[in-house]
Motif scaffolding. Structure first.
Motif: not given
Length: 281
Positions: A65, A121-122
């Motif tokens: 991220d 998270y990405t």
């Protein structure tokens, strides 16, 4: 000195008629390296980020991220500083999308060509969104080099044939898992297609030229070297690197050279680039 002023200094060199022999070779070689280093601005900054951002991330933000934030920031800064135009950004976005689609396919459970072992998270379909910028970096380099070296292309093949070759290259990245790898047949087609094509460039104050095919091969080789460093850092891994790191197979060099051909084909369709390309009637 602002970077834009540095670019002007690099590009607009007064004729140095007194230079000859080894002195001229050394200075031209120095400027050739300097311009290439400048053209690698996005790739270089992004690569340094991969090296120095810890595996554990920064302030609780996972590494993948953080890399995405850095990549977007670098890209936005380059457009803001007018180091890249909006038209060029559109082409770079195409590289990003094409690269992400390929990544999503390659890391899927049924294929498993490589993987991204860290959390983030990405991540989408197992692929961190920053990965598309690795492909965009190749396009950014070519775009920057085109301007810095005042590049011109002589005896470029017809655009429809070049586009056909690029589409076959991209399709083979997917289909070779199901119907066989035809890269060498496609490679032979590319060799014939670009056999007469030359790239004219200006490292200092005089035009030089080289076969465009050599440019594809050399660029592919340096990407292969960068890939070895990226896997050594554990940013992504091939199956044979799970237990302990091993050199990326030399065959990947040909894959990267093919990807450079595909990237180049997208770039030559930019309006201001087409003006520098000669296609025989």
């Amino acid at each position: 000195m602002k970077l834009s002023q540095f670019d002007v200094w690099l590009i607009h060199r007064a004729p140095e008629t007194e230079l000859s022999g080894f002195s001229r070779f050394f200075k031209e070689f120095w400027f050739f390296g300097l311009k290439n280093a400048r053209a690698c601005l996005f790739a270089g900054l992004f690569f340094l980020s991969m090296m120095f951002v810890p595996r554990t991330g920064v302030l609780g933000v996972p590494k993948y991220d953080v890399l995405l934030i850095i990549a977007v920031s670098i890209q936005a800064w380059m457009v803001w500083a007018k180091l890249e135009t909006w038209d060029e950004l559109k082409a770079i976005t195409v590289f990003h999308l094409v690269g992400f689609a390929l990544e999503a396919f390659k890391v899927s459970g049924s294929i498993g060509s490589w993987s991204y072992p860290l959390e983030g998270y990405t991540k989408l379909f197992g692929v961190p969104l920053f990965s598309g910028f690795m492909y965009a970096a190749v396009g950014s380099y070519i775009i920057q080099a085109w301007r810095l070296f005042d590049m011109r292309i002589r005896h470029h093949p017809s655009y429809w044939l070049a586009t056909l070759a690029a589409l076959m290259i991209y399709a083979n990245f997917f289909t070779h898992h199901f119907i066989g790898d035809y890269r060498w047949y496609i490679g032979a087609f590319v060799l014939g297609l670009y056999s007469r094509t030359r790239v004219v460039f200006r490292p200092l104050d005089r035009d030089r030229w080289m076969p465009l095919l050599l440019g594809f091969i050399l660029t592919g080789f340096f990407i292969w070297l960068a890939e070895n460093i990226g896997t050594f850092l554990g940013v992504w891994q091939y199956p044979n690197q799970m237990g302990a790191w091993a050199t990326v197979h030399i065959g990947k060099w040909s894959s990267w050279a093919m990807l450079v051909v595909m990237t180049f084909t997208i770039i030559v369709n930019l309006k201001h680039v087409k003006e520098t390309i000669h296609v025989p009637e």
